[in-house]
Write a protein that holds these residues in place. Structure first.
Motif: not given
Length: 308
Positions: A55-60, A73-79, A199-208, A244-246
């Motif tokens: 899990w990760s936080r938003a930038i601000d 706020q969203f999920l992340i995997t790197k490299h 992976i973010t949650y899209d509030k408009y489409y209500q899906v990942p 643009n990343h939300p």
């Protein structure tokens, strides 16, 4: 003109999301969508089974969504490695092997085709890219950022059985890793592109929604046209666009989510027809399976041993 249209549509969707109420009541089984709470449950399940995801936080605070926990706020995997371009993927029947597995009761056998069973393996070290905070700002060339866009190639996924078997990861073929020699040091090193996935949650489409940013063998950010080499030709600049990343102040490639709920609903119905049920906590594990059709050479799927 296409870039301008894409920008206008992206802005319109952002405005639409602002006025879309947060989904409070679960409609997972009926329509394949998620509430924010269900997204968090599914994310926790993914992180638990696949520690490469976090899990990760938003930038601000400005980018933080109040309908999600501040620290989730969203999920992340790197490299994540990407050993070859999509154009290099060629079918070879000589690499196939029919795999037989005992059924649940030990008396029947399941059969599936491992399309790369006899592909060469490597043991070389992988040189990963470092994290880069800023991404290039660019826009997609083609316009398909709405519900009229082509669905991900899910018909073949459904027709092949989809999640009818308990282990859906069997439909994701392992990818052979090319051997490369480091001419400078003499060490065997696989110099490869890498990707960070969100992976973010899209509030408009209500899906990942899946986001990607890539780095080349020299740890430099990939340009848009370079990333398109790693996306299915049927989806580059269409289902996948640069937006643009939300939660971050950067632009990234994103798989448009307009068809996600439709695909998930069909999979839920398919399982129900076979007397099985898909739990909402399993959503992201399944989600990562079916988006593989769009980005087949990016090896992010570490859920092969997980039974749903």
């Amino acid at each position: 003109m296409d870039n301008l249209v894409n920008q206008l549509k992206s802005t319109a969707l952002s405005v639409g999301e602002m006025f879309t109420p947060v989904l409070k009541e679960s409609k997972f089984k009926e329509t394949g969508v998620l509430t924010p709470e269900e997204f968090v449950v599914a994310g926790d399940h993914l992180v638990h089974h696949c520690p490469t995801w976090q899990w990760s936080r938003a930038i601000d605070a400005k980018h933080t969504k109040e309908y999600l926990p501040e620290n989730k706020q969203f999920l992340i995997t790197k490299h994540v490695p990407c050993y070859r371009r999509c154009s290099q993927m060629h079918y070879d029947s000589n690499l196939e092997k029919i795999i037989k597995e005992d059924g649940d009761n030990g008396d029947a056998q399941d059969e599936w085709v491992d399309t790369h069973h006899f592909a060469p393996e490597t043991t070389q070290k992988v040189e990963h890219a470092d994290v880069v905070e800023k991404a290039p700002v660019s826009n997609a060339d083609d316009d398909d950022d709405d519900d009229e866009g082509p669905p991900m190639d899910m018909d073949s996924f459904i027709a092949s059985g989809g999640l009818e078997e308990e282990d859906p990861n069997r439909y994701i073929a392992p990818i052979a890793k090319p051997e490369t020699q480091n001419s400078t040091s003499g060490d065997n090193i696989v110099r490869t592109r890498t990707y960070d996935l969100h992976i973010t949650y899209d509030k408009y489409y209500q899906v990942p929604r899946l986001w990607l940013i890539g780095y080349d063998e020299n740890k430099q950010l990939l340009k848009e046209e370079q990333m398109n080499e790693d996306f299915s030709e049927d989806h580059a600049n269409k289902t996948i666009t640069i937006e643009n990343h939300p939660f971050l102040n950067i632009h990234m490639a994103s798989i448009h989510p307009c068809r996600h709920a439709e695909v998930m609903k069909r999979l839920i119905e398919q399982l129900a027809d076979n007397g099985k049920e898909l739990g909402v906590h399993q959503y992201l594990l399944v989600f990562l399976k079916f988006v593989q059709a769009v980005i087949p050479t990016i090896e992010y799927d570490y859920t092969r041993s997980i039974q749903l």
